[in-house]
Scaffold this motif. Structure first.
Motif, PDB file in Angstrom:
ATOM      1  N   VAL A 176       0.688  -1.415   0.142  1.00 37.20           N
ATOM      2  CA  VAL A 176       0.102   0.492   0.010  1.00 37.20           C
ATOM      3  C   VAL A 176       0.627   1.427   0.007  1.00 37.20           C
ATOM      4  N   THR A 177       0.751   2.491  -0.744  1.00 34.89           N
ATOM      5  CA  THR A 177       1.223   3.424  -0.622  1.00 34.89           C
ATOM      6  C   THR A 177       0.321   4.444  -0.260  1.00 34.89           C
ATOM      7  N   PHE A 178       0.488   5.449   0.709  1.00 37.03           N
ATOM      8  CA  PHE A 178      -0.583   6.468   1.597  1.00 37.03           C
ATOM      9  C   PHE A 178       0.459   8.377   0.315  1.00 37.03           C
ATOM     10  N   VAL A 179      -0.459   8.820   0.314  1.00 33.36           N
ATOM     11  CA  VAL A 179       0.070  10.167  -0.457  1.00 33.36           C
ATOM     12  C   VAL A 179      -0.620  10.533   0.206  1.00 33.36           C
ATOM     13  N   HIS A 180      -0.379  12.162   0.838  1.00 34.33           N
ATOM     14  CA  HIS A 180      -0.499  12.692   1.992  1.00 34.33           C
ATOM     15  C   HIS A 180      -0.802  14.362   0.980  1.00 34.33           C
ATOM     16  N   ASP A 181      -1.887  15.476   0.545  1.00 33.14           N
ATOM     17  CA  ASP A 181      -1.140  15.902   0.262  1.00 33.14           C
ATOM     18  C   ASP A 181      -2.430  17.247   1.089  1.00 33.14           C
ATOM     19  N   TYR A 182      -0.600  18.138   0.984  1.00 32.67           N
ATOM     20  CA  TYR A 182      -1.262  19.414   2.352  1.00 32.67           C
ATOM     21  C   TYR A 182      -1.576  20.815   1.066  1.00 32.67           C
ATOM     22  N   HIS A 183      -2.184  20.963   1.569  1.00 38.19           N
ATOM     23  CA  HIS A 183      -2.232  22.452   1.556  1.00 38.19           C
ATOM     24  C   HIS A 183      -2.250  24.205   1.718  1.00 38.19           C
ATOM     25  N   ASP A 184      -2.415  24.803   0.642  1.00 44.06           N
ATOM     26  CA  ASP A 184      -2.083  25.990   2.373  1.00 44.06           C
ATOM     27  C   ASP A 184      -3.328  27.061   2.659  1.00 44.06           C
ATOM     28  N   ALA A 185      -3.715  27.925   3.227  1.00 47.93           N
ATOM     29  CA  ALA A 185      -5.020  28.278   3.829  1.00 47.93           C
ATOM     30  C   ALA A 185      -5.349  28.680   2.523  1.00 47.93           C
ATOM     31  N   HIS A 186      -4.812  29.341   1.798  1.00 44.95           N
ATOM     32  CA  HIS A 186      -5.844  29.564   0.602  1.00 44.95           C
ATOM     33  C   HIS A 186      -6.116  28.661  -0.407  1.00 44.95           C
ATOM     34  N   GLY A 187      -5.098  26.995  -0.153  1.00 41.28           N
ATOM     35  CA  GLY A 187      -5.955  26.455  -1.119  1.00 41.28           C
ATOM     36  C   GLY A 187      -4.838  25.564  -2.155  1.00 41.28           C
ATOM     37  N   GLU A 188      -3.872  26.332  -1.653  1.00 45.53           N
ATOM     38  CA  GLU A 188      -3.057  26.072  -2.766  1.00 45.53           C
ATOM     39  C   GLU A 188      -2.127  25.205  -1.915  1.00 45.53           C
ATOM     40  N   ARG A 189      -1.829  23.992  -2.740  1.00 47.58           N
ATOM     41  CA  ARG A 189      -0.979  23.251  -3.233  1.00 47.58           C
ATOM     42  C   ARG A 189       0.715  23.460  -1.719  1.00 47.58           C
ATOM     43  N   TYR A 190       0.669  23.034  -0.735  1.00 44.59           N
ATOM     44  CA  TYR A 190       2.110  23.273   0.139  1.00 44.59           C
ATOM     45  C   TYR A 190       2.241  21.647  -0.008  1.00 44.59           C
ATOM     46  N   VAL A 191       2.236  20.620   0.119  1.00 42.90           N
ATOM     47  CA  VAL A 191       3.516  19.574   0.428  1.00 42.90           C
ATOM     48  C   VAL A 191       2.568  18.326   0.214  1.00 42.90           C
ATOM     49  N   THR A 192       3.896  17.164  -1.067  1.00 46.89           N
ATOM     50  CA  THR A 192       2.899  16.279  -0.709  1.00 46.89           C
ATOM     51  C   THR A 192       3.593  15.189  -0.643  1.00 46.89           C
ATOM     52  N   ILE A 193       3.298  14.145   0.531  1.00 49.27           N
ATOM     53  CA  ILE A 193       4.133  13.008   0.993  1.00 49.27           C
ATOM     54  C   ILE A 193       3.725  12.044   0.843  1.00 49.27           C
ATOM     55  N   THR A 194       4.694  11.315   0.025  1.00 55.36           N
ATOM     56  CA  THR A 194       4.229   9.722  -0.346  1.00 55.36           C
ATOM     57  C   THR A 194       4.721   8.672   0.264  1.00 55.36           C
ATOM     58  N   VAL A 195       4.766   7.681   0.913  1.00 54.42           N
ATOM     59  CA  VAL A 195       4.840   7.051   1.730  1.00 54.42           C
ATOM     60  C   VAL A 195       4.534   5.196   1.152  1.00 54.42           C
ATOM     61  N   ASP A 196       5.809   4.991   1.091  1.00 56.93           N
ATOM     62  CA  ASP A 196       5.118   4.091   0.569  1.00 56.93           C
ATOM     63  C   ASP A 196       7.078   2.932   0.916  1.00 56.93           C
ATOM     64  N   GLN A 197       6.205   1.590   0.713  1.00 58.99           N
ATOM     65  CA  GLN A 197       7.776   0.469   1.210  1.00 58.99           C
ATOM     66  C   GLN A 197       9.103   0.935   0.780  1.00 58.99           C
ATOM     67  N   ARG A 198       9.315   1.465  -0.206  1.00 55.09           N
ATOM     68  CA  ARG A 198      10.855   1.910  -0.561  1.00 55.09           C
ATOM     69  C   ARG A 198      11.186   3.402   0.159  1.00 55.09           C
ATOM     70  N   THR A 199      10.274   3.976   0.376  1.00 58.44           N
ATOM     71  CA  THR A 199      10.120   5.164   1.659  1.00 58.44           C
ATOM     72  C   THR A 199      10.805   4.187   2.473  1.00 58.44           C
ATOM     73  N   CYS A 200      10.001   3.781   3.405  1.00 60.80           N
ATOM     74  CA  CYS A 200      10.351   3.866   4.561  1.00 60.80           C
ATOM     75  C   CYS A 200      11.849   2.233   4.098  1.00 60.80           C
ATOM     76  N   GLU A 201      12.072   1.642   3.158  1.00 60.16           N
ATOM     77  CA  GLU A 201      13.374   1.385   3.375  1.00 60.16           C
ATOM     78  C   GLU A 201      14.374   2.049   3.105  1.00 60.16           C
ATOM     79  N   ARG A 202      14.519   3.193   2.478  1.00 60.77           N
ATOM     80  CA  ARG A 202      15.644   4.357   2.247  1.00 60.77           C
ATOM     81  C   ARG A 202      15.666   4.613   3.270  1.00 60.77           C
TER      82      ARG A 202
END
Length: 152
Positions: A122-148
Motif C-alpha cells: 500500500v502507498t499512502f499519499v498525503h496532499d497538504y494545502h495552505d489556507a489559500h488552497g494552494e498545494r503546500y507539500v505532497t508526501i508519499t510513503v511506500d515500502q521504498r520510502t521506509c526502506e531508504r
C-alpha cells in the motif's frame, strides 16, 4: 509556525490511524499480502471519510477527503487552515516541508497498524494545502520510502 509543528506531530496519524486501526488489524490477522486485495479493503473507509468530510482532525488541520487510485495509492487531502505561505521566507518554507516529510515517513513506517499495509504494497499519499488552497507539500510513503529511511 506553532500550528505547523503541531501538524507535523499529529497530522498523519491522529485521524488516519483512528479511522483505519481496526481495519488494518483485520487485514494483518487474515494475512492478506496482495496489494490489490488490501486496496479493495480500503474502499469502505474512503467512502466513510468522504461522507464525513471536511473533518477537523485537530486545530488548524482539516481532512478534506480521500481517494484510491491503484497506480498512485491511497490519497488523503488536507488543508492547513492557519498556514499562510506569506508568513515564511522561501528557505523556512523549504525547511518546514522537509520536516513534514521526515515526520510523516517516520510515523507511517513505524506505526504498528500502518506498517503492515505498507509492507503489503500500500502507498499512502498525503496532499497538504495552505489556507489559500494552494498545494503546500505532497508526501508519499511506500515500502521504498521506509526502506531508504532504514525503518523496514
Amino acid at each position: 509556525m506553532k500550528t505547523l509543528r503541531k501538524a507535523l506531530s499529529w497530522i498523519a496519524f491522529f485521524l488516519v490511524a483512528a479511522l483505519i486501526l481496526g481495519f488494518l488489524m483485520e487485514i494483518v490477522n487474515r494475512g492478506t499480502a496482495a496489494a490489490s486485495s488490501v486496496y479493495d479493503e480500503f474502499y469502505p473507509i474512503i467512502e466513510k471519510i468522504n461522507r464525513s468530510a471536511p473533518i477537523m482532525a485537530e486545530p488548524g488541520v482539516r481532512l478534506d477527503g480521500a481517494s484510491i487510485d491503484r497506480s498512485t495509492g491511497i490519497r488523503y487531502r488536507y488543508t492547513l487552515t492557519e498556514l499562510y505561505p506569506e508568513q515564511f521566507d522561501p528557505q523556512t518554507a523549504l525547511q518546514n516541508r522537509s520536516k513534514m516529510r521526515e515526520q510523516v515517513a517516520r510515523d507511517s513506517c513505524n506505526h504498528p497498524d500502518m506498517a503492515p499495509a505498507i509492507r503489503a504494497g500500500v502507498t499512502f499519499v498525503h496532499d497538504y494545502h495552505d489556507a489559500h488552497g494552494e498545494r503546500y507539500v505532497t508526501i508519499t510513503v511506500d515500502q521504498r520510502t521506509c526502506e531508504r529511511a532504514g525503518y523496514m
